[in-house]
Write an enzyme that holds these catalytic residues in place. Structure first.
Site, PDB file in Angstrom:
ATOM      1  CB  CYS A  85      -0.980  -0.039   1.168  1.00  0.00           C
ATOM      2  SG  CYS A  85      -2.366   1.096   0.986  1.00  0.00           S
ATOM      3  CG  HIS A 183      -3.135  -3.590   3.695  1.00  0.00           C
ATOM      4  ND1 HIS A 183      -1.975  -2.900   3.936  1.00  0.00           N
ATOM      5  CD2 HIS A 183      -4.062  -2.660   3.366  1.00  0.00           C
ATOM      6  CE1 HIS A 183      -2.184  -1.605   3.769  1.00  0.00           C
ATOM      7  NE2 HIS A 183      -3.432  -1.430   3.424  1.00  0.00           N
ATOM      8  CD  GLU A 185      -0.088  -5.459   5.754  1.00  0.00           C
ATOM      9  OE1 GLU A 185       0.153  -6.085   4.697  1.00  0.00           O
ATOM     10  OE2 GLU A 185      -0.403  -4.255   5.769  1.00  0.00           O
TER      11      GLU A 185
END
Lengths: 202, 347
Positions: A85, A183, A185
């Protein structure tokens, strides 16, 4: 032992810390995460993660502490790097959707368009097919996400989604650099982090 | 810097596990619920495979504030201030009709900001734009959601329309932030769907003392939870009026399950660094910047001190960027009458 520097000036740092540790466990690789705010924090880094956050904020802070130049040097020197991002925006050589100049790393041959999909209410989740990953689709979580709107040199798209009938690129790779609009994560799916660790070990 | 310097709970437990928790909580509650007028989580389970993009999911709502962490959200009243905030490195702006200090001075009813001003700010800057609604005011919230504000602050700084009930924030696709003075209050707001918590502090005073007190109370109560037996935590959950599973999750994480900022009276870089040191994930600055006489320098200095809070050299440098002569004068909280306190609104 793989030393992974996570840029920790602002944004989703703990989430990457969690994921890279988990990816190490799954691969059977010992990972040493280092939270990087200043140039010296990159010493001996085998891989780099630039998290999501506000790219303007991260850029201003990285310039101030001197991390920006040191990061650029390490990435151009071939240290495998994952930018998610805002991190992907930092890596792009050209930006669209900005208000003025903002400090960036400018290391990848791509144009990143900030907030491409719109505001927070347009943020979304969708499953992605990623060229270099095996197994089931990857859950993409897009939060005020950028998209890659131009590629040149040796940069290549590696995943895209369909928006109003046209393909929009959301993952870019070039040498040992990986930039994602979304994302990984936030998902618990460590395949992209494992890929980074494999690049670091190679 | 050693990785142990910040919330180890989030390194142990992944974001996706926290999201799963809320889906399971919602599913269990909605399954046990009879037909009729009951509290609805409205968390539609996601399909196994998502082929058409899904908006407003729990990941997307709880994920938004994750990317504000380590940053500073600044109160602004117009486009010029918003541009100063963005240029200084703010992670977002909060658009208000009046800064909290002026709300306090002017009295009367404080409402949501002018929609045209909010839209003008959204059209000008590239960072997220937040705005405040009155506690319990569903329609102000619907309006802000409609115009596309990135996050809503259901705020005690404005005049509450419902002293007893907050908005059921699960019903919205836009994420909310709420204020809290103690753990029970924070967990009640999370149960109502808040994606982010901030301390209430005492807004518009330029005095960080109340924010310190609230952060210490919340952190202290969490520490106590981690040492309790499951039965004791069950009793705590009843006392707080929240699902005991949420109390258990908080104990497991050793922190709030959502992003937790500090707010209320932060006026200097040192104030911001202090709140980060106490465990805040980031900072809201209200009157502190635009009620000072050096807004651009102060805004940049507070951004630097918030990010580099654990490095005394940088905190000192940040403090050097501002002049105490130019700080807002501030109000001693002990001089305020009980009815002048904003923090007691909506608990």
């Amino acid at each position: 032992m793989v030393r992974v520097a996570i840029v920790a000036l602002q944004g989703g740092v703990a989430e990457h810390h969690h994921m890279i540790r988990l990816a190490g466990e799954r691969l059977g690789v010992q990972v040493e995460p280092v939270l990087a705010k200043k140039p010296a924090d990159l010493d001996g880094a085998d891989a780099i993660i630039i998290p999501g956050g506000e790219s303007t904020t991260i850029g201003i802070l990285a310039k101030r502490t001197g991390l920006l130049d040191r990061l650029r040097e390490a990435i151009l020197g071939g240290t495998p790097t994952l930018g998610t991002c805002a991190g992907a925006i930092m890596m792009a050589k050209r930006l669209a959707g900005t208000r003025g100049e903002q400090p960036i790393l400018a290391v990848m041959d791509v144009e990143a368009h900030r907030n491409y999909f719109g505001r927070q209410r347009e943020s979304f989740e969708v499953d992605l097919d990623i060229d270099f990953l095996e197994g089931p689709p990857f859950r993409g979580i897009f939060i005020r996400a950028p998209a890659f709107t131009d590629f040149w040199g040796s940069a290549k798209p590696a995943a895209s989604i369909e928006v109003n009938g046209s393909r929009v690129h959301v993952l870019a790779v070039q040498d040992a650099m990986i930039a994602t609009s979304f994302h990984p994560e936030l998902t618990g799916d460590t395949r992209i982090h494992e890929y980074l660790l494999r690049l670091a070990k190679a | 810097m050693k990785p142990s310097a910040y919330h180890p709970g989030l390194v142990e437990v992944g974001f996706n596990e926290i999201v799963d928790f809320f889906y399971k909580l919602a599913e269990a509650a909605d399954r046990l619920r009879e037909e009729g007028e009951y509290f609805v989580y409205q968390a539609r389970p996601l399909p196994e495979r998502i082929t058409v993009p899904e908006r407003g999911t729990i990941s997307v709502k709880l994920g938004f504030p994750v990317y504000q962490k380590g940053g500073v959200v600044m109160d602004v009243t117009n486009v010029e201030q918003a541009e100063i905030a963005e240029d200084a490195g703010a992670v977002a702006v909060m658009v208000l009709d009046k800064l909290p200090y002026d709300v306090r001075k002017s009295g009367g009813v404080a409402r949501m900001a002018d929609v045209k001003v909010i839209e003008e700010v959204m059209d000008t800057i590239t960072i997220p734009v937040m705005a405040k609604v009155r506690i319990g005011h569903y329609m102000e919230a619907r309006i802000l959601e409609q115009i596309g504000v990135d996050m809503i602050d259901e705020s005690e700084v404005l005049t509450p329309v419902d002293e007893k009930h907050h908005i059921n924030k699960w019903e919205f696709t836009v994420p909310f932030v709420n204020g809290a003075r103690e753990l029970g209050e924070a967990l009640r707001r999370i149960t109502e769907g808040a994606a982010m918590i901030r301390t209430k502090g005492e807004a518009g005073t330029g005095n960080v003392a109340e924010a310190v007190r609230h952060m210490k109370i919340i952190m202290g109560e969490i520490k106590l939870l981690t040492r309790m037996t499951p039965e004791e935590r069950m009793r705590k959950a009843r006392e707080y009026g929240v699902p005991h599973q949420l109390v258990d999750l908080t104990a497991r994480l050793g922190r709030l399950p959502v992003v937790n900022f500090a707010a209320g009276g932060i006026a200097t870089p040192a104030d911001a660094a202090l709140m980060m040191w106490l465990g805040a994930d980031g900072i809201f600055v209200g009157s502190g910047i635009f009620k000072s006489r050096d807004p651009p320098e102060r805004a940049a200095a507070i951004v630097l001190a918030t990010s580099m809070w654990d490095d005394p050299e940088y905190v000192a440098e940040a403090q050097r960027m501002i002049s105490e002569q130019k700080s807002m004068m501030g109000i001693d909280i002990r001089q305020l009458k009980p009815e002048e306190l904003l923090q007691t609104r909506g608990v």
